[in-house]
Structure formats: C-alpha cells, structure tokens
Design an enzyme around this catalytic site. Sequence first.
Site, PDB file in Angstrom:
ATOM      1  N   PRO A  10      20.318 -46.621 -15.912  1.00  0.00           N
ATOM      2  CA  PRO A  10      20.989 -45.792 -14.914  1.00  0.00           C
ATOM      3  C   PRO A  10      20.972 -46.357 -13.494  1.00  0.00           C
ATOM      4  CG  PRO A  10      18.919 -44.803 -15.607  1.00  0.00           C
ATOM      5  CD  PRO A  10      19.198 -45.936 -16.545  1.00  0.00           C
ATOM      6  N   ASN A  11      22.087 -46.165 -12.833  1.00  0.00           N
ATOM      7  CA  ASN A  11      22.306 -46.506 -11.420  1.00  0.00           C
ATOM      8  C   ASN A  11      22.440 -48.003 -11.144  1.00  0.00           C
ATOM      9  OD1 ASN A  11      22.166 -43.750 -10.522  1.00  0.00           O
ATOM     10  ND2 ASN A  11      19.970 -43.854 -10.916  1.00  0.00           N
ATOM     11  N   ARG A  18      23.303 -50.201  -3.355  1.00  0.00           N
ATOM     12  CA  ARG A  18      22.223 -49.238  -3.551  1.00  0.00           C
ATOM     13  C   ARG A  18      20.902 -49.821  -3.027  1.00  0.00           C
ATOM     14  NH1 ARG A  18      19.028 -48.927  -9.240  1.00  0.00           N
ATOM     15  NH2 ARG A  18      17.689 -47.194  -8.661  1.00  0.00           N
ATOM     16  N   TYR A  23      16.662 -53.850  -3.656  1.00  0.00           N
ATOM     17  CA  TYR A  23      17.299 -54.580  -4.762  1.00  0.00           C
ATOM     18  C   TYR A  23      18.166 -55.751  -4.312  1.00  0.00           C
ATOM     19  CZ  TYR A  23      15.729 -50.437  -7.218  1.00  0.00           C
ATOM     20  OH  TYR A  23      14.948 -49.433  -7.732  1.00  0.00           O
ATOM     21  N   ASN A  74      16.977 -53.558 -18.990  1.00  0.00           N
ATOM     22  CA  ASN A  74      16.413 -52.996 -17.768  1.00  0.00           C
ATOM     23  C   ASN A  74      16.622 -51.491 -17.888  1.00  0.00           C
ATOM     24  OD1 ASN A  74      15.693 -52.044 -15.296  1.00  0.00           O
ATOM     25  ND2 ASN A  74      16.864 -53.536 -14.093  1.00  0.00           N
ATOM     26  N   ALA A  77      15.331 -46.272 -14.163  1.00  0.00           N
ATOM     27  CA  ALA A  77      14.434 -45.122 -13.977  1.00  0.00           C
ATOM     28  C   ALA A  77      13.845 -44.623 -15.292  1.00  0.00           C
ATOM     29  CB  ALA A  77      15.193 -43.995 -13.280  1.00  0.00           C
ATOM     30  N   GLU A  98      11.749 -56.486 -21.440  1.00  0.00           N
ATOM     31  CA  GLU A  98      12.089 -55.553 -20.356  1.00  0.00           C
ATOM     32  C   GLU A  98      12.115 -56.321 -19.037  1.00  0.00           C
ATOM     33  OE1 GLU A  98      10.026 -51.737 -20.271  1.00  0.00           O
ATOM     34  OE2 GLU A  98       9.496 -52.125 -18.181  1.00  0.00           O
ATOM     35  N   HIS A 100      12.949 -56.140 -14.644  1.00  0.00           N
ATOM     36  CA  HIS A 100      13.181 -55.358 -13.422  1.00  0.00           C
ATOM     37  C   HIS A 100      13.451 -56.293 -12.263  1.00  0.00           C
ATOM     38  CE1 HIS A 100      11.867 -51.703 -15.358  1.00  0.00           C
ATOM     39  NE2 HIS A 100      10.864 -52.404 -15.874  1.00  0.00           N
ATOM     40  N   ARG A 107       5.283 -50.880  -6.035  1.00  0.00           N
ATOM     41  CA  ARG A 107       6.105 -49.810  -5.454  1.00  0.00           C
ATOM     42  C   ARG A 107       5.376 -48.460  -5.578  1.00  0.00           C
ATOM     43  NH1 ARG A 107      12.139 -50.179  -7.292  1.00  0.00           N
ATOM     44  NH2 ARG A 107      12.269 -48.674  -5.568  1.00  0.00           N
TER      45      ARG A 107
HETATM   46  C1  DQA Z   1      14.331 -51.034 -11.575  1.00  0.00           C
HETATM   47  C2  DQA Z   1      13.046 -50.365 -11.106  1.00  0.00           C
HETATM   48  C3  DQA Z   1      13.047 -48.881 -11.442  1.00  0.00           C
HETATM   49  O1  DQA Z   1      11.871 -48.260 -10.957  1.00  0.00           O
HETATM   50  C4  DQA Z   1      14.237 -48.177 -10.778  1.00  0.00           C
HETATM   51  O2  DQA Z   1      14.295 -46.827 -11.170  1.00  0.00           O
HETATM   52  C5  DQA Z   1      15.523 -48.879 -11.011  1.00  0.00           C
HETATM   53  C6  DQA Z   1      15.557 -50.343 -11.014  1.00  0.00           C
HETATM   54  C7  DQA Z   1      14.394 -52.516 -11.166  1.00  0.00           C
HETATM   55  O3  DQA Z   1      15.188 -53.246 -11.758  1.00  0.00           O
HETATM   56  O4  DQA Z   1      13.703 -52.928 -10.244  1.00  0.00           O
HETATM   57  O5  DQA Z   1      16.565 -48.234 -11.120  1.00  0.00           O
HETATM   58  O6  DQA Z   1      14.367 -50.997 -12.986  1.00  0.00           O
END
Ligand code: DQA
Length: 168
Positions: A10-11, A18, A23, A74, A77, A98, A100, A107
């Site tokens: 998501p997102n 964003r 990021y 990835n 959230a 996985e 990120h 964080r």
């Molecule tokens: C994320 C880290 C997560 O905590 C966050 O909710 C994201 C992006 C990252 O790629 O750093 O949406 O997965």
Amino acid sequence: MMKILVIHGPNLQLLGEREVSVYGKVTLKQINAALEKEAKTLGVALAIEQSNHEGAIVDRVGNARESFDAILINPAAYTHTSVAIRDALAACGLPAVEVHLSHIYRREDFRQHSMTAPACVAQVTGFGKDSYLLGLRGLVAYASQMKPKKKTSAVRKRKCTSKRSANF
Ligand code: DQA
C-alpha cells in the site's frame, strides 16, 4: 526461465511525492524499470504488481506457486500488521525476500517489528531503491540453489493425457 513475482504494498504508488524526506524522490516507475534491467542481467522474468488491499495481496501470494518460482515483496504498512500476509507467505511454499526503502529499525517503534519477515528467507532494509535490486539478486541466488518445484497435479495430468494419446 525463473519467474519472480514482485509485489509492492500500500501507498507505494505514491513514491516520488510521498514523504520525500523518508523515501526520496524515486518513483515506483523508476524502481520497476531498474528491476526489469536487473532481471535482464540475471536472466529471470518478472511480473510486477502493486496493491493497496491486504486481501488482494493474500490472494496473489496464495496463488503464486502455480506460475512463479519466488516472491520479492515490499509489504509496506502491512509489514507491521498483517498476520494474513505472513501466513500466505509461509503457506505458499515459495522463497520470498522482503524489502524496504527506509531503514525500518531506525524509525518509529511501531515500524520496528516485521510480522512478515519471519516468513521470508531474508530482509533488505534501508538502501532505498537498491534494497529492491539487492533483494532480487539475493532471491535469485537463493532460488537457483533450490530443488525444482514439484509439478502440480494439473500439469501431471496434462502430461499423462498427451503421453497416452501419443501412444494410442
Ligand atoms: C516501507 C516501510 C513501511 O514502514 C511503510 O509503511 C511503507 C514503506 C519502506 O519501503 O520503507 O509504506 O515498507
């Protein structure tokens, strides 16, 4: 050719605009282009998807065994909340890595726990776009060393039928 399913959670479609301080300015399109380039170098095929919906990701992971050899994910959230995605990764029988962009362990407290990482063979966190590229390389190396997947009964059945028709 090895086939890898890449899932962006998501997102992540908003990358580039964003929370740029966290990021960076890299967009999802740029990440996907870099992944495709790396895949070409590694000699693997990718299917890349993004979803904001937990159930859709669970479905995709659950069905992945039919068409893929490994998963790069990835979970965004959902990393921190989703027992369902963790269970799907554990159940699907494919190796997953996985990734990120940000360093989740530096964080907020709630990001410092991954529900999903224990169901993966590895996690790469904190290298921005390169987390994806490093994750892909590691995943391909790992999956290359695995025994070939057992054929599903559908494939066995098809093979059986064609053999029979060839013989009779
Ligand atoms: C994320 C880290 C997560 O905590 C966050 O909710 C994201 C992006 C990252 O790629 O750093 O949406 O997965």
